[in-house]
Design a protein around this motif. Structure first.
Motif, PDB file in Angstrom:
ATOM      1  N   TRP A 225      -9.311   5.068  -3.257  1.00 58.57           N
ATOM      2  CA  TRP A 225      -8.161   4.616  -2.463  1.00 58.57           C
ATOM      3  C   TRP A 225      -8.584   3.530  -1.471  1.00 58.57           C
ATOM      4  N   GLN A 226      -9.712   3.713  -0.809  1.00 58.73           N
ATOM      5  CA  GLN A 226     -10.181   2.730   0.166  1.00 58.73           C
ATOM      6  C   GLN A 226     -10.467   1.381  -0.489  1.00 58.73           C
TER       7      GLN A 226
ATOM      8  N   TYR B 169       1.021   4.011  -3.003  1.00 61.49           N
ATOM      9  CA  TYR B 169       0.698   5.416  -2.731  1.00 61.49           C
ATOM     10  C   TYR B 169       1.814   6.332  -3.236  1.00 61.49           C
ATOM     11  N   GLU B 170       3.046   5.960  -2.937  1.00 65.44           N
ATOM     12  CA  GLU B 170       4.173   6.817  -3.304  1.00 65.44           C
ATOM     13  C   GLU B 170       4.424   6.841  -4.811  1.00 65.44           C
TER      14      GLU B 170
ATOM     15  N   THR C 218      -7.148  -0.329  -1.349  1.00 62.39           N
ATOM     16  CA  THR C 218      -6.456  -0.911  -0.192  1.00 62.39           C
ATOM     17  C   THR C 218      -7.093  -2.241   0.211  1.00 62.39           C
TER      18      THR C 218
ATOM     19  N   GLN D 284       0.830  -1.208   0.000  1.00 59.61           N
ATOM     20  CA  GLN D 284       0.000   0.000   0.000  1.00 59.61           C
ATOM     21  C   GLN D 284       0.864   1.259   0.000  1.00 59.61           C
ATOM     22  N   GLN D 285       1.917   1.262   0.787  1.00 61.25           N
ATOM     23  CA  GLN D 285       2.805   2.422   0.846  1.00 61.25           C
ATOM     24  C   GLN D 285       3.510   2.646  -0.490  1.00 61.25           C
TER      25      GLN D 285
ATOM     26  N   TYR E  85     -10.734   9.536  -2.695  1.00 62.47           N
ATOM     27  CA  TYR E  85     -10.437   8.919  -1.408  1.00 62.47           C
ATOM     28  C   TYR E  85     -11.149   7.575  -1.297  1.00 62.47           C
TER      29      TYR E  85
ATOM     30  N   PHE F 193      -0.409   6.420  -6.704  1.00 60.93           N
ATOM     31  CA  PHE F 193      -1.657   7.079  -6.308  1.00 60.93           C
ATOM     32  C   PHE F 193      -1.469   8.559  -6.007  1.00 60.93           C
ATOM     33  N   PHE F 194      -0.463   8.912  -5.205  1.00 61.96           N
ATOM     34  CA  PHE F 194      -0.297  10.320  -4.825  1.00 61.96           C
ATOM     35  C   PHE F 194      -0.004  11.211  -6.032  1.00 61.96           C
TER      36      PHE F 194
ATOM     37  N   LEU G 265      -3.251  11.592  -7.805  1.00 61.53           N
ATOM     38  CA  LEU G 265      -4.164  12.446  -7.043  1.00 61.53           C
ATOM     39  C   LEU G 265      -3.840  13.914  -7.259  1.00 61.53           C
TER      40      LEU G 265
END
Length: 301
Positions: free
Chosen positions: A122-123, A96-97, A126, A92-93, A119, A100-101, A104
């Motif tokens: 994202w949920q 995101y890095e 995950t 997940q981290q 958001y 996703f980020f 976003l």
């Protein structure tokens, strides 16, 4: 009588989507097959940007898990010592890095109102990360760490087809394409993952569609195929369908519907007994071809 300019279809070719459309509305199925045009029933608050983002991010996630070397090493060592929660958090981290980020930032720069929906995307992702991590850890009992990820996740597009027997010895070929599969070595089953931004407005036709994907894939891969559907709006949700339930749906409903679809396409304008109206009147309010349907079928739709 006016001369019809519609093509004569001697041997119609049907896709899985065609069957779904036919269960939703026979008249919309007819119009789409004869003339083209839109055929999706979209909610009135439909946002194209979120739809595109969810599918894009989900596909990028699956590809990242398969290709990122930093993820492969998470499954090294003795499988008894692997902790699903810890592995899922690290995936997940990374997601995101890496993906996703940055995604976003680009989206909300264009439209800040999309932040809440993203958001929720994202949920959902995950939850998917946790499920994938769980199955890969289970599969480590049967697979070496160097191949377990790639043997668990199948992201390539797989063409499928099957020829159904209908009435009087006739047959009808059905085609489709499947991707985003997870293989569980313990149960010897595949699981097909489907993403959709909005909760389905007509669940019964969706069940037919999912059942057909699983059924055709079952004929090709010779293992049972379960299905999971994730959606984002208006609230997070998911459906789980077992192969046993999906198989019964196909055998009970599909052959008869295929024969009806062939009959509907033989109909010509100004003839009696056109394709019937939808059984779900609420679909008319969000029909993409409502006006054409009403005029073409003399007030139908």
């Amino acid at each position: 009588m006016p001369i019809s300019n519609k093509p004569q279809l001697q041997s119609p070719s049907f896709s899985i989507n065609d069957v779904k459309f036919a269960f939703n509305c026979p008249r919309l199925f007819y119009l789409k097959h004869r003339f083209g045009g839109d055929n999706l029933f979209l909610p009135k608050n439909y946002i194209q940007a979120i739809d595109n983002a969810f599918i894009d991010l989900a596909n990028q996630l699956m590809n990242m898990i398969r290709q990122e070397s930093r993820i492969q090493v998470l499954f090294a060592g003795q499988f008894e010592g692997l902790v699903v929660e810890a592995i899922a958090n690290q995936i997940q981290q990374l997601f995101y890095e890496l993906i996703f980020f940055p995604y976003l930032q680009i989206i909300i720069t264009k439209d800040t109102t999309l932040a809440t929906a993203l958001y929720q995307v994202w949920q959902v992702l995950t939850k998917l990360i946790f499920k994938i991590s769980e199955i890969i850890v289970k599969n480590r009992r049967y697979c070496h760490e160097s191949v377990v990820v790639r043997r668990t996740l199948i992201t390539r597009e797989i063409p499928v087809d099957y020829t159904f027997k209908i009435v009087d010895g006739k047959t009808q070929k059905l085609t489709g394409k499947v991707n985003n599969l997870i293989f569980d070595f313990e149960s010897r089953r595949l699981c097909a993952i489907h993403y959709q931004t909005y909760e389905t407005v007509e669940v019964s036709s969706q069940l037919i569609e999912l059942a057909l994907y699983s059924f055709l894939l079952r004929q090709k891969k010779k293992v049972p195929v379960d299905t999971i559907v994730y959606w984002v709006l208006p609230e997070l949700g998911e459906y789980h369908y077992s192969w046993e339930k999906l198989e019964n749906v196909v055998e009970g409903l599909v052959p008869g519907k295929l024969e009806e679809m062939r009959e509907w396409l033989r109909w010509e304008e100004f003839q009696p007994d056109p394709p019937p109206r939808t059984e779900h009147e609420y679909l008319c309010d969000i029909c993409p071809q409502r006006e054409k349907c009403q005029s073409f079928f003399d007030g139908g739709g």
